[in-house]
Design a protein around this motif. Structure first.
Motif, PDB file in Angstrom:
ATOM      1  N   ASP A   1       1.853   4.958   1.473  1.00  0.00           N
ATOM      2  CA  ASP A   1       1.632   5.861   2.598  1.00  0.00           C
ATOM      3  C   ASP A   1       1.199   7.225   2.054  1.00  0.00           C
ATOM      4  N   GLU A   2       0.905   8.141   2.940  1.00  0.00           N
ATOM      5  CA  GLU A   2       0.352   9.436   2.528  1.00  0.00           C
ATOM      6  C   GLU A   2       1.306  10.192   1.615  1.00  0.00           C
TER       7      GLU A   2
ATOM      8  N   TYR B   1       0.855  -1.185   0.000  1.00  0.00           N
ATOM      9  CA  TYR B   1       0.000   0.000   0.000  1.00  0.00           C
ATOM     10  C   TYR B   1       0.892   1.237   0.000  1.00  0.00           C
TER      11      TYR B   1
END
Length: 245
Positions: A99-100, A97
């Motif tokens: 991250d920001e 995934y």
């Protein structure tokens, strides 16, 4: 199999800086196994202890673009290639995934991609229009222009792109006359002024060398018109009276 497949590798993606050609692959030149399978190794250094087909990459290019081009001549027989890409040096511990920070970076990258394409098309239209206020005033309507290369924008370095802006009335026709050519592949395609493909599913908005009807001397003649002339090689621009071919 399809008629012809090539692959180009470019140093960058649209909106990410200057795009230059790093490598070119003609799949007809790739050694194949008994069942037609093959392997291509992409990397800055050749594969160790094997003779796989190697395409050298630039280690300084951090955002390499790969473009695969499949050419179909006989639309009833030609089939798509089955191709798989495997990353050999992927970090097994890398997260699946974003991250920001990484998500924000990719969204910004998408923004630059959209901006680049918008600016590219605006500049192209401005180049065509020049000082003219209407497309109908452009003096070289219905004339093919000199060949152009699009390799600097991610186009195929093998291809010659020869374009024309046509302008047709309801009862007008444009006759395209071409002597025999030795190109491995050639075609005429219609599209919008924004380079959108016109409908080729329900209309013959394009024609290629395998579909064309040639005379006994190999001469090609086509008719570009809004109405069916009842002749071979009719190219129908999907009802668009002024656009590109």
């Amino acid at each position: 199999n399809n008629y012809w497949s090539t692959m180009q590798l470019f140093s960058s993606f649209w909106g990410e800086g200057k795009v230059s050609v790093l490598g070119h692959v003609d799949f007809d030149e790739i050694p194949t196994g008994k069942e037609g399978g093959f392997e291509i190794f992409l990397g800055p250094n050749p594969p160790v202890d094997d003779d796989r087909y190697w395409v050298k990459l630039d280690p300084a290019a951090a955002n390499i673009q790969l473009s695969l081009r499949e050419t179909f001549y006989d639309w009833q027989k030609d089939q798509r290639m089955e191709l798989h890409i495997e990353t050999l040096d992927r970090d097994e511990n890398a997260p699946l995934y974003f991250d920001e920070a990484e998500l924000a970076r990719r969204i910004d990258k998408a923004r630059r991609f959209v901006e680049y394409n918008f600016k590219y098309m605006i500049d192209a239209i401005d180049k065509v229009m020049g000082e003219y206020q209407s497309i109908h005033e452009v003096p070289y309507l219905n004339q093919f222009q000199s060949p152009d290369s699009a390799a600097g924008q991610g186009g195929s370095p093998l291809a010659a792109y020869i374009s024309m802006i046509y302008d047709l009335g309801p009862d007008e026709a444009l006759v395209i006359d071409m002597p025999p050519v030795e190109a491995r592949y050639w075609s005429f395609q219609t599209g919008t002024l924004w380079s959108q493909t016109t409908d080729f599913t329900y209309h013959q908005s394009s024609i290629n060398g395998a579909q064309a009807v040639l005379d006994q001397n190999g001469h090609f003649r086509a008719v570009l018109s809004l109405k069916d002339p009842g002749l071979p090689n009719w190219i129908y621009p999907s009802g668009i009276p002024t656009s590109m071919c």
